[in-house]
Design a protein around this motif. Structure first.
Motif, PDB file in Angstrom:
ATOM      1  N   VAL A   1     -34.748  45.388  20.858  1.00 42.78           N
ATOM      2  CA  VAL A   1     -35.586  44.191  20.993  1.00 42.78           C
ATOM      3  C   VAL A   1     -34.577  42.879  21.250  1.00 42.78           C
ATOM      4  CG1 VAL A   1     -36.953  42.307  19.852  1.00 42.78           C
ATOM      5  CG2 VAL A   1     -37.560  44.876  19.404  1.00 42.78           C
ATOM      6  N   GLN A   2     -34.723  42.376  22.519  1.00 40.17           N
ATOM      7  CA  GLN A   2     -33.664  41.323  22.989  1.00 40.17           C
ATOM      8  C   GLN A   2     -34.385  40.178  23.747  1.00 40.17           C
ATOM      9  OE1 GLN A   2     -30.508  43.273  25.092  1.00 40.17           O
ATOM     10  NE2 GLN A   2     -29.042  41.616  24.576  1.00 40.17           N
ATOM     11  N   LEU A   3     -33.740  38.944  23.568  1.00 38.95           N
ATOM     12  CA  LEU A   3     -33.991  37.976  24.581  1.00 38.95           C
ATOM     13  C   LEU A   3     -32.702  37.623  25.206  1.00 38.95           C
ATOM     14  CD1 LEU A   3     -36.232  35.104  22.782  1.00 38.95           C
ATOM     15  CD2 LEU A   3     -36.931  36.840  24.566  1.00 38.95           C
ATOM     16  N   GLN A   4     -32.680  37.564  26.375  1.00 40.81           N
ATOM     17  CA  GLN A   4     -31.470  37.245  27.234  1.00 40.81           C
ATOM     18  C   GLN A   4     -31.778  35.859  27.985  1.00 40.81           C
ATOM     19  OE1 GLN A   4     -28.691  39.177  27.254  1.00 40.81           O
ATOM     20  NE2 GLN A   4     -27.501  38.148  28.595  1.00 40.81           N
ATOM     21  N   ALA A   5     -30.859  34.833  27.718  1.00 46.56           N
ATOM     22  CA  ALA A   5     -31.222  33.725  28.045  1.00 46.56           C
ATOM     23  C   ALA A   5     -29.950  33.740  29.377  1.00 46.56           C
ATOM     24  CB  ALA A   5     -30.806  32.485  27.354  1.00 46.56           C
ATOM     25  N   ALA A  23     -36.958  39.127  28.378  1.00 45.89           N
ATOM     26  CA  ALA A  23     -37.254  39.940  27.040  1.00 45.89           C
ATOM     27  C   ALA A  23     -37.211  41.739  27.462  1.00 45.89           C
ATOM     28  CB  ALA A  23     -38.594  39.579  26.525  1.00 45.89           C
ATOM     29  N   SER A  24     -36.532  42.014  26.514  1.00 44.86           N
ATOM     30  CA  SER A  24     -36.600  43.559  26.523  1.00 44.86           C
ATOM     31  C   SER A  24     -36.991  44.217  25.152  1.00 44.86           C
ATOM     32  CB  SER A  24     -35.101  44.025  27.030  1.00 44.86           C
ATOM     33  OG  SER A  24     -34.293  43.656  26.191  1.00 44.86           O
ATOM     34  N   GLU A 111     -39.947  29.099  12.814  1.00 48.35           N
ATOM     35  CA  GLU A 111     -41.021  29.855  12.860  1.00 48.35           C
ATOM     36  C   GLU A 111     -41.142  31.001  14.106  1.00 48.35           C
ATOM     37  OE1 GLU A 111     -43.395  25.934  13.103  1.00 48.35           O
ATOM     38  OE2 GLU A 111     -44.909  27.339  12.432  1.00 48.35           O
ATOM     39  N   TYR A 112     -39.681  30.779  15.050  1.00 44.90           N
ATOM     40  CA  TYR A 112     -39.618  31.693  15.973  1.00 44.90           C
ATOM     41  C   TYR A 112     -38.772  32.969  15.472  1.00 44.90           C
ATOM     42  CZ  TYR A 112     -41.028  28.041  19.176  1.00 44.90           C
ATOM     43  OH  TYR A 112     -41.733  27.244  19.840  1.00 44.90           O
ATOM     44  N   ASP A 113     -39.469  34.019  16.084  1.00 40.43           N
ATOM     45  CA  ASP A 113     -38.838  35.411  15.696  1.00 40.43           C
ATOM     46  C   ASP A 113     -37.730  35.869  16.153  1.00 40.43           C
ATOM     47  OD1 ASP A 113     -42.416  35.221  15.654  1.00 40.43           O
ATOM     48  OD2 ASP A 113     -41.396  36.050  13.752  1.00 40.43           O
ATOM     49  N   TYR A 114     -37.739  35.653  17.544  1.00 46.05           N
ATOM     50  CA  TYR A 114     -36.560  36.217  18.319  1.00 46.05           C
ATOM     51  C   TYR A 114     -35.929  35.080  19.140  1.00 46.05           C
ATOM     52  CZ  TYR A 114     -38.985  40.535  17.617  1.00 46.05           C
ATOM     53  OH  TYR A 114     -39.558  41.620  16.754  1.00 46.05           O
ATOM     54  N   TRP A 115     -34.475  35.174  19.059  1.00 48.06           N
ATOM     55  CA  TRP A 115     -33.579  34.304  19.847  1.00 48.06           C
ATOM     56  C   TRP A 115     -32.873  34.965  20.914  1.00 48.06           C
ATOM     57  CZ3 TRP A 115     -33.695  28.913  18.965  1.00 48.06           C
ATOM     58  CH2 TRP A 115     -34.661  28.443  17.964  1.00 48.06           C
ATOM     59  N   GLY A 116     -32.628  34.049  21.905  1.00 47.08           N
ATOM     60  CA  GLY A 116     -31.575  34.434  22.753  1.00 47.08           C
ATOM     61  C   GLY A 116     -30.347  33.920  22.605  1.00 47.08           C
ATOM     62  N   GLN A 117     -29.004  34.420  23.218  1.00 49.90           N
ATOM     63  CA  GLN A 117     -27.924  33.847  23.040  1.00 49.90           C
ATOM     64  C   GLN A 117     -27.996  32.467  23.796  1.00 49.90           C
ATOM     65  OE1 GLN A 117     -28.636  35.763  25.419  1.00 49.90           O
ATOM     66  NE2 GLN A 117     -27.274  35.225  27.185  1.00 49.90           N
ATOM     67  N   GLY A 118     -27.062  31.702  23.543  1.00 53.34           N
ATOM     68  CA  GLY A 118     -27.063  30.363  24.090  1.00 53.34           C
ATOM     69  C   GLY A 118     -26.482  30.505  25.676  1.00 53.34           C
ATOM     70  N   THR A 119     -26.968  29.713  26.416  1.00 57.72           N
ATOM     71  CA  THR A 119     -26.323  29.432  27.981  1.00 57.72           C
ATOM     72  C   THR A 119     -26.108  27.937  27.778  1.00 57.72           C
ATOM     73  OG1 THR A 119     -26.710  29.772  30.179  1.00 57.72           O
ATOM     74  CG2 THR A 119     -28.684  29.038  28.879  1.00 57.72           C
ATOM     75  N   GLN A 120     -24.776  27.658  28.407  1.00 62.66           N
ATOM     76  CA  GLN A 120     -24.074  26.273  28.345  1.00 62.66           C
ATOM     77  C   GLN A 120     -24.642  25.579  29.700  1.00 62.66           C
ATOM     78  OE1 GLN A 120     -21.947  24.618  26.177  1.00 62.66           O
ATOM     79  NE2 GLN A 120     -22.527  22.772  27.827  1.00 62.66           N
TER      80      GLN A 120
END
Length: 125
Positions: A1-5, A23-24, A111-120
């Motif tokens: 389970v992953q979010l990619q920003a 999302a994956s 309240e958010y369940d999944y987070w992506g890594q940051g993008t500058q």
């Protein structure tokens, strides 16, 4: 389970960028999705969000009319189109997915369940 920003970068004032949140491992359409940004030493700020089923969107006042959030179901991705960028938009941007709420306007970061890594995102001449 992953979010990619992705999609951040350096742009001149007045320019545009499109951030992607892919999302994956889960179906992003089942979630409300938010975009947050963080200035150095400051708390996260919710910039925009889109509800489940795309029935509503939210924009923080400073980005209204300049940013647009959208969802591509088949690509399992949510986008943040950022136009007319200003120096004050410079920050690290994060996307996040919330399963528990249908609408997103009043939701808080906890309240958010999944987070992506940051993008500058850097807006500078």
């Amino acid at each position: 389970v992953q979010l990619q920003a992705s999609g951040g970068g350096l742009v001149q004032p007045g320019g545009s960028l499109r951030l992607s949140c892919a999302a994956s491992g889960f179906t992003l359409e089942d979630f409300a999705v938010g975009w947050f940004r963080q200035y150095p030493g400051k708390d996260l700020e919710k910039v925009s969000c889109i509800s489940r089923s795309d029935t509503s969107t939210f924009y923080e006042d400073s980005v209204k009319g300049r940013f647009t959030i959208s969802r591509d179901g088949p690509k399992n991705t949510v986008y943040l189109q950022m136009n007319s960028l200003k120096a004050e938009d410079t920050a690290v941007y994060y996307c996040a997915a919330d399963l528990g709420n249908f609408f997103c306007e009043g939701t808080l970061e906890g309240e958010y369940d999944y987070w992506g890594q940051g993008t500058q995102v850097t807006v500078s001449s």
